[in-house]
Design a protein around this motif. Structure first.
Motif, PDB file in Angstrom:
ATOM      1  N   SER A   4       0.843  -1.265  -0.091  1.00  0.00           N
ATOM      2  CA  SER A   4      -0.039  -0.080  -0.049  1.00  0.00           C
ATOM      3  C   SER A   4       0.692   1.301   0.031  1.00  0.00           C
ATOM      4  N   VAL A   5       0.893   1.790  -1.061  1.00  0.00           N
ATOM      5  CA  VAL A   5       1.736   2.940  -1.218  1.00  0.00           C
ATOM      6  C   VAL A   5       1.117   4.366  -1.505  1.00  0.00           C
ATOM      7  N   ILE A   6       1.563   5.441  -0.810  1.00  0.00           N
ATOM      8  CA  ILE A   6       0.918   6.715  -1.256  1.00  0.00           C
ATOM      9  C   ILE A   6       1.562   7.364  -2.430  1.00  0.00           C
ATOM     10  N   THR A   7       0.957   7.651  -3.361  1.00  0.00           N
ATOM     11  CA  THR A   7       1.457   7.993  -4.563  1.00  0.00           C
ATOM     12  C   THR A   7       1.286   9.405  -5.042  1.00  0.00           C
ATOM     13  N   GLY A   8       0.518  10.180  -4.229  1.00  0.00           N
ATOM     14  CA  GLY A   8       0.269  11.603  -4.304  1.00  0.00           C
ATOM     15  C   GLY A   8      -0.450  12.201  -3.138  1.00  0.00           C
ATOM     16  N   SER A   9      -0.018  13.594  -2.941  1.00  0.00           N
ATOM     17  CA  SER A   9      -0.727  14.295  -1.782  1.00  0.00           C
ATOM     18  C   SER A   9      -1.209  15.658  -2.191  1.00  0.00           C
ATOM     19  N   GLY A  10      -1.963  16.349  -1.449  1.00  0.00           N
ATOM     20  CA  GLY A  10      -2.329  17.487  -1.596  1.00  0.00           C
ATOM     21  C   GLY A  10      -2.799  18.188  -0.407  1.00  0.00           C
ATOM     22  N   ALA A  11      -2.964  19.390  -0.120  1.00  0.00           N
ATOM     23  CA  ALA A  11      -3.565  19.995   1.016  1.00  0.00           C
ATOM     24  C   ALA A  11      -4.270  21.425   0.787  1.00  0.00           C
ATOM     25  N   TYR A  12      -5.427  21.966   1.210  1.00  0.00           N
ATOM     26  CA  TYR A  12      -5.713  23.107   1.415  1.00  0.00           C
ATOM     27  C   TYR A  12      -5.590  23.862   2.554  1.00  0.00           C
ATOM     28  N   ILE A  13      -4.754  25.015   2.456  1.00  0.00           N
ATOM     29  CA  ILE A  13      -4.610  25.726   3.768  1.00  0.00           C
ATOM     30  C   ILE A  13      -5.265  27.151   3.505  1.00  0.00           C
ATOM     31  N   PRO A  14      -6.400  27.281   4.429  1.00  0.00           N
ATOM     32  CA  PRO A  14      -7.313  28.460   4.347  1.00  0.00           C
ATOM     33  C   PRO A  14      -6.295  29.977   4.349  1.00  0.00           C
ATOM     34  N   GLY A  68     -12.268  19.979   1.209  1.00  0.00           N
ATOM     35  CA  GLY A  68     -11.815  18.615   0.848  1.00  0.00           C
ATOM     36  C   GLY A  68     -11.685  18.373  -0.362  1.00  0.00           C
ATOM     37  N   PHE A  69     -12.455  18.894  -1.205  1.00  0.00           N
ATOM     38  CA  PHE A  69     -12.289  18.740  -2.832  1.00  0.00           C
ATOM     39  C   PHE A  69     -10.826  19.245  -3.316  1.00  0.00           C
ATOM     40  N   LEU A  70     -10.838  20.726  -2.874  1.00  0.00           N
ATOM     41  CA  LEU A  70      -9.511  21.091  -3.339  1.00  0.00           C
ATOM     42  C   LEU A  70      -8.059  20.526  -2.990  1.00  0.00           C
ATOM     43  N   ALA A  71      -8.275  19.902  -1.633  1.00  0.00           N
ATOM     44  CA  ALA A  71      -7.184  19.086  -1.326  1.00  0.00           C
ATOM     45  C   ALA A  71      -7.022  17.790  -2.093  1.00  0.00           C
ATOM     46  N   ALA A  72      -8.220  17.224  -2.582  1.00  0.00           N
ATOM     47  CA  ALA A  72      -8.252  15.938  -3.312  1.00  0.00           C
ATOM     48  C   ALA A  72      -7.834  16.182  -4.599  1.00  0.00           C
ATOM     49  N   GLU A  73      -8.135  17.222  -5.308  1.00  0.00           N
ATOM     50  CA  GLU A  73      -7.712  17.648  -6.673  1.00  0.00           C
ATOM     51  C   GLU A  73      -6.309  17.892  -7.003  1.00  0.00           C
ATOM     52  N   ALA A  74      -5.736  18.341  -5.522  1.00  0.00           N
ATOM     53  CA  ALA A  74      -4.303  18.744  -5.641  1.00  0.00           C
ATOM     54  C   ALA A  74      -3.472  17.255  -5.405  1.00  0.00           C
ATOM     55  N   ALA A  75      -4.094  16.468  -4.736  1.00  0.00           N
ATOM     56  CA  ALA A  75      -3.481  15.161  -4.572  1.00  0.00           C
ATOM     57  C   ALA A  75      -3.802  13.960  -5.997  1.00  0.00           C
ATOM     58  N   ILE A  76      -4.766  14.063  -6.537  1.00  0.00           N
ATOM     59  CA  ILE A  76      -4.889  13.429  -7.814  1.00  0.00           C
ATOM     60  C   ILE A  76      -4.225  14.097  -8.867  1.00  0.00           C
ATOM     61  N   LEU A  77      -4.112  15.524  -8.908  1.00  0.00           N
ATOM     62  CA  LEU A  77      -2.958  16.064 -10.047  1.00  0.00           C
ATOM     63  C   LEU A  77      -1.383  15.722  -9.725  1.00  0.00           C
ATOM     64  N   ILE A 160      -9.129  11.374   2.343  1.00  0.00           N
ATOM     65  CA  ILE A 160      -9.167  13.099   2.911  1.00  0.00           C
ATOM     66  C   ILE A 160      -9.374  13.200   4.004  1.00  0.00           C
ATOM     67  N   GLY A 161      -8.925  14.059   4.725  1.00  0.00           N
ATOM     68  CA  GLY A 161      -9.305  14.551   6.198  1.00  0.00           C
ATOM     69  C   GLY A 161      -9.401  16.109   5.740  1.00  0.00           C
ATOM     70  N   SER A 180      -8.595  24.797  14.255  1.00  0.00           N
ATOM     71  CA  SER A 180      -8.535  25.813  13.052  1.00  0.00           C
ATOM     72  C   SER A 180      -9.099  24.869  12.073  1.00  0.00           C
ATOM     73  N   ASP A 181      -9.120  25.373  10.667  1.00  0.00           N
ATOM     74  CA  ASP A 181      -9.712  24.657   9.399  1.00  0.00           C
ATOM     75  C   ASP A 181      -8.617  24.343   8.500  1.00  0.00           C
ATOM     76  N   GLY A 182      -9.006  23.194   7.841  1.00  0.00           N
ATOM     77  CA  GLY A 182      -7.893  22.916   6.713  1.00  0.00           C
ATOM     78  C   GLY A 182      -8.392  21.620   6.205  1.00  0.00           C
ATOM     79  N   ALA A 183      -7.502  21.068   5.249  1.00  0.00           N
ATOM     80  CA  ALA A 183      -7.950  19.820   4.248  1.00  0.00           C
ATOM     81  C   ALA A 183      -6.610  19.233   3.783  1.00  0.00           C
TER      82      ALA A 183
END
Length: 356
Positions: A4-14, A68-77, A160-161, A180-183
């Motif tokens: 089980s390998v992590i192949t991409g990551s992304g985050a959204y910082i408000p 959550g969508f914005l972080a997911a979009e970044a991880a997929i990319l 996603i978190g 705080s807020d974030g994803a």
């Protein structure tokens, strides 16, 4: 062998920054009585204990599903995959979509379904669902997907978190300054490779709820005139601190021992950004379990000082920041052994050993 390998990551910082000085005009209460210490003194002590200097809040027109969508979009990319190939979407959160000044969380449809819709994924075999597990929720999603990969039930997943805690905090409670807020999000894939070359090596998860379940809970405001119908996140700070120091190091040791690796092999520990002093004490006790009095200075990346505690989003956000070279003193090299660990409402604990 499949790993089980992590192949991409992304985050959204408000974008909205809330600094400690922004609380100077706030009157804090306890037991519906005003605290007698000046706000400046309360804030100074708060910063000494937690390490938090500022935190991020979302703007009024976006919510948990959006970030959550914005972080997911970044991880997929980052992973370079076709979203239609994703077999499962797991979203860890605790409060759903909460509108600014709203009185009710929106949990239906699931946040994961909202994010799948925002991603434009048509594949009906991409299963989307939410996971409620307190602050360790994102890491529990990672553990869950590892098991599903091993069972042959999926090959690619989005975990996603996301949380907007600024909308469930009681401004009259000094503990509100913690949150705080974030994803954050990752793409996980089941990839065939030699054993232990890369991927998840071991995991551990525990729940202590016999007498500990209400250490973090929902309660009415500390306001002198509270609204009995509106609830806010509350915690028994001392109880949480003592619980974490007692149980988290033991769970981390169990996880590391299961991996067959040595404590000296660990390069980085990505721990839930709950409280700077608490996190440092946990890691100190973890190393002490192996007879080591001082842990390596470069083993513990942190972002709580400027991002606060965004619950399920803290670990994936921190991981993404390190990978994207946003924390200059920390970096990962192929083959590095890292650990993830978290603790939170429930009371739940988990840990993962991972070969980068």
């Amino acid at each position: 062998m499949f790993q089980s390998v992590i192949t991409g990551s992304g985050a959204y910082i408000p974008t909205e920054i809330k600094r400690n000085n922004d609380f100077l005009d706030q009157q804090f209460y306890a037991d519906n009585k005003p605290l007698t210490q000046p706000a400046q003194q309360i804030i100074k002590k708060f910063q000494q204990i937690t390490g938090i200097e500022e935190r991020r809040y979302v703007v009024p027109n976006i919510n948990t599903s959006d970030i959550g969508f914005l972080a997911a979009e970044a991880a997929i990319l980052d992973a370079g995959i076709n979203p239609e190939e994703i077999d499962q979407i797991i979203v860890a959160h605790n409060f759903g979509d909460v509108q600014e000044n709203g009185r009710q969380s929106v949990m239906v449809p699931a946040i994961a379904c909202n994010i799948k819709q925002k991603l434009g994924i048509l594949n009906p075999n991409c299963i989307a669902y939410d996971l409620i597990f307190g602050c360790p929720g994102w890491l529990q999603g990672v553990i869950q997907m590892d098991g599903l990969f091993k069972a042959g039930m999926a090959k690619k997943a989005l975990v996603i978190g996301a949380e907007t805690l600024s909308r469930v905090i009681d401004k009259y409670d000094r503990d509100s300054m913690i949150f705080s807020d974030g994803a954050g999000a990752i793409i996980m894939e089941s990839i065939e490779m030699p054993e232990k070359q890369q991927g998840i090596l071991s995991s551990c998860a525990q729940t202590y709820s016999y007498s500990e379940a209400d250490y973090i809970n929902m309660g009415i405001s500390f306001s002198p005139v509270p609204d009995p119908e509106k609830m806010y996140i509350k915690m028994l700070g001392r109880k949480v601190y003592e619980f974490a120091l007692l149980h988290v190091p033991q769970a981390m040791k169990l996880c590391l021992d299961k991996s067959g690796m040595a404590i000296t092999d660990v390069k980085k520990i990505f721990i839930h950004q709950a409280n700077e002093k608490m996190d440092e004490a946990i890691i100190e006790r973890f190393y002490a379990l192996y007879g080591i009095s001082t842990y390596p200075e470069d083993v513990l990346p942190m972002c709580i000082q400027w991002l606060g505690n965004s619950s399920v989003a803290t670990i994936p956000t921190l991981y993404d920041l390190v990978l994207k070279h946003q924390i200059p003193e920390h970096a990962l090299e192929p083959g590095d052994l890292i650990m993830f660990a978290s603790v939170g409402a429930g009371m739940n604990i988990n840990a993962v050993c991972y070969r980068y």
